[in-house]
Design a protein around this motif. Structure first.
Motif, PDB file in Angstrom:
ATOM      1  N   SER A  70      52.026  28.609  42.553  1.00  0.00           N
ATOM      2  CA  SER A  70      52.003  29.476  41.373  1.00  0.00           C
ATOM      3  C   SER A  70      53.417  29.841  40.939  1.00  0.00           C
ATOM      4  N   LEU A  71      54.301  30.078  41.897  1.00  0.00           N
ATOM      5  CA  LEU A  71      55.692  30.374  41.569  1.00  0.00           C
ATOM      6  C   LEU A  71      56.351  29.201  40.858  1.00  0.00           C
ATOM      7  N   ASP A  72      56.060  27.996  41.330  1.00  0.00           N
ATOM      8  CA  ASP A  72      56.636  26.811  40.694  1.00  0.00           C
ATOM      9  C   ASP A  72      56.201  26.712  39.232  1.00  0.00           C
ATOM     10  N   ARG A  73      54.935  26.983  38.987  1.00  0.00           N
ATOM     11  CA  ARG A  73      54.420  26.847  37.626  1.00  0.00           C
ATOM     12  C   ARG A  73      54.947  27.950  36.715  1.00  0.00           C
ATOM     13  N   MET A  74      55.309  29.082  37.286  1.00  0.00           N
ATOM     14  CA  MET A  74      55.870  30.156  36.465  1.00  0.00           C
ATOM     15  C   MET A  74      57.223  29.762  35.885  1.00  0.00           C
ATOM     16  N   ASP A  75      57.916  28.855  36.545  1.00  0.00           N
ATOM     17  CA  ASP A  75      59.233  28.428  36.077  1.00  0.00           C
ATOM     18  C   ASP A  75      59.162  27.262  35.097  1.00  0.00           C
ATOM     19  N   SER A  94      49.565  42.932  53.358  1.00  0.00           N
ATOM     20  CA  SER A  94      50.433  41.765  53.495  1.00  0.00           C
ATOM     21  C   SER A  94      50.845  41.205  52.127  1.00  0.00           C
ATOM     22  N   TRP A  95      49.997  41.362  51.093  1.00  0.00           N
ATOM     23  CA  TRP A  95      50.411  40.936  49.755  1.00  0.00           C
ATOM     24  C   TRP A  95      51.549  41.813  49.242  1.00  0.00           C
ATOM     25  N   PRO A 131      40.530  36.103  43.223  1.00  0.00           N
ATOM     26  CA  PRO A 131      40.242  37.422  43.808  1.00  0.00           C
ATOM     27  C   PRO A 131      39.835  37.371  45.270  1.00  0.00           C
ATOM     28  N   THR A 132      39.313  36.254  45.741  1.00  0.00           N
ATOM     29  CA  THR A 132      38.895  36.175  47.142  1.00  0.00           C
ATOM     30  C   THR A 132      40.086  36.161  48.097  1.00  0.00           C
ATOM     31  N   LEU A 133      41.294  35.970  47.564  1.00  0.00           N
ATOM     32  CA  LEU A 133      42.480  35.950  48.420  1.00  0.00           C
ATOM     33  C   LEU A 133      43.040  37.342  48.685  1.00  0.00           C
ATOM     34  N   VAL A 134      42.526  38.351  47.999  1.00  0.00           N
ATOM     35  CA  VAL A 134      43.075  39.692  48.176  1.00  0.00           C
ATOM     36  C   VAL A 134      42.929  40.142  49.625  1.00  0.00           C
ATOM     37  N   HIS A 135      41.781  39.903  50.215  1.00  0.00           N
ATOM     38  CA  HIS A 135      41.564  40.279  51.619  1.00  0.00           C
ATOM     39  C   HIS A 135      40.676  39.225  52.260  1.00  0.00           C
ATOM     40  N   ARG A 136      41.217  38.563  53.256  1.00  0.00           N
ATOM     41  CA  ARG A 136      40.462  37.501  53.929  1.00  0.00           C
ATOM     42  C   ARG A 136      40.768  37.568  55.426  1.00  0.00           C
ATOM     43  N   LEU A 137      39.932  38.289  56.161  1.00  0.00           N
ATOM     44  CA  LEU A 137      40.110  38.420  57.611  1.00  0.00           C
ATOM     45  C   LEU A 137      39.644  37.137  58.282  1.00  0.00           C
ATOM     46  N   ALA A 179      54.199  37.194  39.797  1.00  0.00           N
ATOM     47  CA  ALA A 179      53.761  36.076  40.634  1.00  0.00           C
ATOM     48  C   ALA A 179      52.527  36.448  41.458  1.00  0.00           C
ATOM     49  N   VAL A 180      52.577  37.591  42.125  1.00  0.00           N
ATOM     50  CA  VAL A 180      51.474  37.980  43.003  1.00  0.00           C
ATOM     51  C   VAL A 180      50.233  38.365  42.196  1.00  0.00           C
ATOM     52  N   THR A 181      50.418  39.151  41.143  1.00  0.00           N
ATOM     53  CA  THR A 181      49.246  39.601  40.380  1.00  0.00           C
ATOM     54  C   THR A 181      48.594  38.457  39.619  1.00  0.00           C
ATOM     55  N   THR A 182      49.381  37.503  39.137  1.00  0.00           N
ATOM     56  CA  THR A 182      48.799  36.353  38.441  1.00  0.00           C
ATOM     57  C   THR A 182      47.905  35.548  39.370  1.00  0.00           C
ATOM     58  N   LEU A 183      48.394  35.309  40.591  1.00  0.00           N
ATOM     59  CA  LEU A 183      47.592  34.548  41.545  1.00  0.00           C
ATOM     60  C   LEU A 183      46.327  35.303  41.932  1.00  0.00           C
ATOM     61  N   LEU A 184      46.452  36.575  42.272  1.00  0.00           N
ATOM     62  CA  LEU A 184      45.294  37.329  42.749  1.00  0.00           C
ATOM     63  C   LEU A 184      44.285  37.585  41.633  1.00  0.00           C
ATOM     64  N   ALA A 185      44.751  37.656  40.381  1.00  0.00           N
ATOM     65  CA  ALA A 185      43.812  37.793  39.260  1.00  0.00           C
ATOM     66  C   ALA A 185      42.963  36.542  39.115  1.00  0.00           C
TER      67      ALA A 185
END
Length: 406
Positions: free
Chosen positions: A290-295, A250-251, A228-234, A219-225
């Motif tokens: 993304s979790l919803d779509r994985m199901d 936090s991820w 990519p801008t969500l990996v770190h956003r201060l 779930a996490v790697t699919t979204l971040l792939a």
């Protein structure tokens, strides 16, 4: 004097009666979210207005987990209370200067377990917040390392309702799972009547642990792939930096929480509070979507059995399934697959809002080839879209466009 003593005894009995309350197990998403985060061994920060029961919830949580409760008011301590006080030995040049921990840390280490409650975190000055970084992340206080059996929960009041409050520093805020703590009118009324709610411990299913870990990682790697801008956003504002925001740390926390929530079979409300409290509302909602779509079922499986395939109840997820099936037909257009897609659309229109089939049906109609007969399933949708006419019209437009060289 004896009379006064007897009155104090009577008052003590009255106080005992007032404190004689019971608890009941009942669904409470915020209690369940707190319990799951604590079981997952992640530091939790409760945000809420003064007087709504955050401290009382800690006492109940410690009782439910069978952990001794240690409360530390962060705002009344100095940085040295967390970093340790230097103690000069016989030969500091050879032995160094050890940092002596406070007594509460020593007691936690001796007990080997406990619930450490850091209260009034938002009124702690920046120097104290900096000293707390090592405690929260590394579980170290001076020269001591807190044992694995210790869990950390903190509480803070929003700056608007706290006396002499400071914004939480970004490094400290990024180490917590942030949960909004509110009260329900009915719960307060019932509690004042003598019965308070209790959250049951999450029951992790041992057989689901490998599946839960694999699901969380995917779930996490699919979204971040994909984002990519969500990996770190201060965040740009000081207030937002004092709350949840996305970072590799936090991820990783969100991944752990998804695994625990999956293994425990928790509700979507609980998972939503945990995910948004870890990486923030925006990234958290994207992760939940993304979790919803994985199901969702595989489009090829749906085309293989259009009358028996399970369709989601939620409209947005059902729309996603229909769109996915039509896209699969577009990628490999065959008459049998095209007709199977119409069977699915007709079934979806009968079982749910018919407007959900408008866009996929229009797209599917345009995929019709001249030698393909209009399937009977379209006739069942004629009242919604008059799809027979749309199918023939789409073929005519395609033919006209090909003839004009466009």
């Amino acid at each position: 004097m004896p009379t006064d003593t007897r009155q104090l005894d009577v008052a003590a009995r009255l106080l005992a009666l007032l404190g004689d309350t019971t608890v009941e197990t009942r669904p409470d998403p915020q209690l369940e979210a707190l319990m799951l985060a604590v079981v997952a061994d992640l530091p939790v920060l409760l945000w809420g207005a003064p007087g709504i029961g955050k401290t009382a919830a800690m006492a109940q949580l410690a009782t439910d987990l069978d952990l001794p409760l240690t409360t530390v008011i962060a705002s009344v301590h100095e940085p040295s209370d967390f970093n340790g006080l230097p103690v000069v030995g016989d030969d500091p040049a050879r032995q160094g200067v050890p940092m002596a921990p406070p007594d509460w840390a020593v007691h936690l280490v001796r007990a080997g377990r406990g619930l450490l409650f850091l209260d009034e975190l938002s009124t702690a000055p920046p120097a104290v917040q900096a000293a707390l970084l090592r405690l929260v992340l590394e579980r170290r206080v001076g020269a001591l390392r807190l044992p694995p059996g210790v869990r950390i929960v903190a509480a803070a009041n929003p700056r608007s309702s706290a006396a002499d409050a400071w914004e939480l520093s970004a490094p400290l805020a990024n180490r917590f799972v942030h949960l909004q703590w509110t009260y329900e009118h009915g719960v307060v009324v019932r509690g004042l009547g003598g019965t308070w709610p209790r959250a049951s411990l999450p029951r992790l299913e041992a057989a689901r642990l490998p599946e839960a870990v694999a699901f969380a990682r995917r779930a996490v790697t699919t979204l971040l792939a994909a984002r990519p801008t969500l990996v770190h956003r201060l965040p740009t504002s000081e207030t937002q930096r004092g709350g949840p925001w996305p970072s590799p740390r936090s991820w990783e926390m969100a991944l752990r929480l998804i695994a625990f929530a999956t293994a425990a079979g928790t509700s979507r409300d609980v998972l939503s509070a945990l995910v948004r409290g870890t990486v923030g509302d925006g990234p958290g909602l994207e992760l939940l979507a993304s979790l919803d779509r994985m199901d969702l079922p595989d489009p090829e499986d749906v085309l293989a059995d259009p009358l028996g395939a399970a369709l989601p109840e939620r409209g947005d997820l059902r729309q996603a399934v229909l769109d996915g099936v039509v896209q699969a037909v577009r990628q490999r257009p065959e008459r049998s697959r095209w007709e199977a897609a119409w069977l699915l659309l007709a079934r979806a229109a009968e079982a749910g809002p018919p407007d959900l089939v408008v866009v996929p049906a229009t797209t599917l109609a345009a995929l019709r080839r001249e030698e393909w007969d209009v399937p009977p399933a379209i006739e069942g949708l004629a009242g919604v879209l008059d799809l027979s006419r749309r199918a023939d019209g789409a073929v005519a437009r395609v033919a006209a466009a090909a003839g004009s060289g466009r």
